[in-house]
Design a protein around this motif. Structure first.
Motif, mmCIF file in Angstrom:
data_model
loop_
_atom_site.group_PDB
_atom_site.id
_atom_site.type_symbol
_atom_site.label_atom_id
_atom_site.label_comp_id
_atom_site.label_asym_id
_atom_site.label_seq_id
_atom_site.Cartn_x
_atom_site.Cartn_y
_atom_site.Cartn_z
ATOM 1 N N LYS A 65 45.515 22.110 -23.514
ATOM 2 C CA LYS A 65 45.926 20.702 -23.584
ATOM 3 C C LYS A 65 45.766 20.024 -22.224
ATOM 4 O O LYS A 65 45.348 18.876 -22.141
ATOM 5 C CB LYS A 65 47.379 20.598 -24.067
ATOM 6 N N GLN A 66 46.073 20.781 -21.166
ATOM 7 C CA GLN A 66 45.937 20.247 -19.816
ATOM 8 C C GLN A 66 44.474 19.951 -19.517
ATOM 9 O O GLN A 66 44.157 18.906 -18.943
ATOM 10 C CB GLN A 66 46.505 21.255 -18.791
ATOM 11 N N SER A 67 43.579 20.874 -19.943
ATOM 12 C CA SER A 67 42.156 20.677 -19.645
ATOM 13 C C SER A 67 41.613 19.453 -20.375
ATOM 14 O O SER A 67 40.795 18.712 -19.842
ATOM 15 C CB SER A 67 41.358 21.931 -20.005
ATOM 16 N N ILE A 68 42.088 19.249 -21.635
ATOM 17 C CA ILE A 68 41.669 18.063 -22.408
ATOM 18 C C ILE A 68 42.171 16.796 -21.706
ATOM 19 O O ILE A 68 41.440 15.815 -21.566
ATOM 20 C CB ILE A 68 42.226 18.134 -23.852
ATOM 21 N N ALA A 69 43.410 16.837 -21.227
ATOM 22 C CA ALA A 69 43.997 15.686 -20.526
ATOM 23 C C ALA A 69 43.211 15.387 -19.254
ATOM 24 O O ALA A 69 42.916 14.217 -18.958
ATOM 25 C CB ALA A 69 45.465 15.957 -20.209
ATOM 26 N N ASP A 70 42.838 16.470 -18.523
ATOM 27 C CA ASP A 70 42.044 16.304 -17.292
ATOM 28 C C ASP A 70 40.713 15.619 -17.600
ATOM 29 O O ASP A 70 40.272 14.720 -16.886
ATOM 30 C CB ASP A 70 41.749 17.673 -16.640
ATOM 31 N N GLN A 71 40.083 16.112 -18.686
ATOM 32 C CA GLN A 71 38.780 15.601 -19.089
ATOM 33 C C GLN A 71 38.873 14.119 -19.444
ATOM 34 O O GLN A 71 38.056 13.311 -18.999
ATOM 35 C CB GLN A 71 38.327 16.424 -20.308
ATOM 36 N N ASP A 72 39.903 13.765 -20.238
ATOM 37 C CA ASP A 72 40.099 12.367 -20.635
ATOM 38 C C ASP A 72 40.320 11.490 -19.405
ATOM 39 O O ASP A 72 39.781 10.376 -19.324
ATOM 40 C CB ASP A 72 41.315 12.256 -21.574
#
Ligand code: ZN
Length: 302
Positions: free
Chosen positions: A136-143
């Protein structure tokens, strides 16, 4: 059953003791008096009828002795039977006990196994929760990365507009398919269950499985906003098509364009790979419209 048989055996043994005592007393009398005892008794007859009476009496005594002996022998046989029965009952009991003990051992082994399973599940759950958190953190970083790029472009555009009065605009045309060939859509746009984490997760693009090195095309005319590497997206290209419309191409093995380059629809901009957070060679293709992901199928004709 064992207690009942034991009581019967005890009674028979007591009976045997009594029989023995009685016989010993009888034998002692016969021994002490000797053969003369019978003769004396017969000779003391006062008449012939008395003699006959005494003879009958002797018969009775002998019959009584024989009966005593028979009872004694029968009792002994009965004692043997009781003992055999006890042995049998004990054997059955031992066997039943062994069976129960085996069952208990099996049950304990099963409980041990289940406890180990529970420990394994618990640690698995902990690992999974950690993985979900990281994911979830990686998706948030990407966004955040994509949003920052868009914000930077918007600021730049404002400057260009202020300086020249012109800006890149999207004319509404259909996108070119971003790959020459692909084997399958390995993951479509939308909500889906994550294959390894088991959580529902929004997939913000379409994954096309394709061999490493397959050419990736610019879906439409535009300008390169980013051509760089990120931990999650790997080597990726982001194109600005004007009018708040962007396309993003992720996990490339090679990038053929640089930031600020102008590209035309169908131009080769990168090559398929498996860089960043990826489990195999594929192109992840996303479309952004006015700061949010939208289905690429609104712009692509399959
Ligand atoms: Zn994807």
């Amino acid at each position: 059953e064992i207690a009942k048989t034991q009581a019967e055996l005890d009674a028979a043994l007591e009976r045997e003791e009594n029989q023995k005592d009685a016989m010993i007393r009888r034998i002692r009398i016969m021994y002490e008096k000797g053969d003369s005892y019978i003769l004396d008794m017969m000779l003391k007859a006062e008449s012939f009828s008395d003699f006959l009476n005494r003879a009958d009496f002797m018969d009775l005594i002998m019959a009584y002795d024989r009966q005593q002996w028979k009872d004694f022998m029968e009792n002994r046989k009965y004692i043997e039977l009781c003992k055999e029965e006890l042995e049998e009952e004990k054997a059955i009991l031992d066997e039943a006990k062994a069976g129960v003990e085996q069952e208990q051992a099996n049950m304990e082994a099963l409980i041990d196994q289940k406890n180990r399973d529970i420990t394994a599940y618990e640690s698995d759950i902990t690992n999974k929760e950690q993985a979900i958190k990281e994911y979830k953190q990686s998706i948030a970083d990407q966004d955040a990365e994509i949003a920052a790029l868009e914000a930077a472009i918007a600021a730049e555009k404002k400057k260009i507009l202020e300086a020249s009065g012109t800006v890149l605009t999207y004319d509404g045309g259909t996108f070119k398919f971003p790959l020459a060939t692909y084997t399958r859509i390995s993951d479509d746009y939308g909500n889906r269950i994550h294959p390894t984490l088991g959580i529902e997760q929004f997939h913000n693009g379409v994954d096309f499985a394709a061999p490493k090195g397959t050419a990736i095309y610019a879906a439409y005319d535009g300008q390169v906003v980013a051509a760089t590497y990120s931990n999650t997206m790997g080597n990726y290209v982001m194109l600005d098509h004007g009018g708040g419309l962007y396309t993003i191409y992720m996990h490339a093995s090679a990038l053929y364009v640089s930031k600020d380059d102008i590209v035309v629809r169908g131009e080769t901009i990168a090559a398929v790979g498996s860089t960043g957070r990826s489990t195999g060679n594929h192109l992840h293709f996303s479309v952004r419209k006015d700061g949010a992901y939208t289905s690429p199928w609104n712009y692509l004709s399959q």
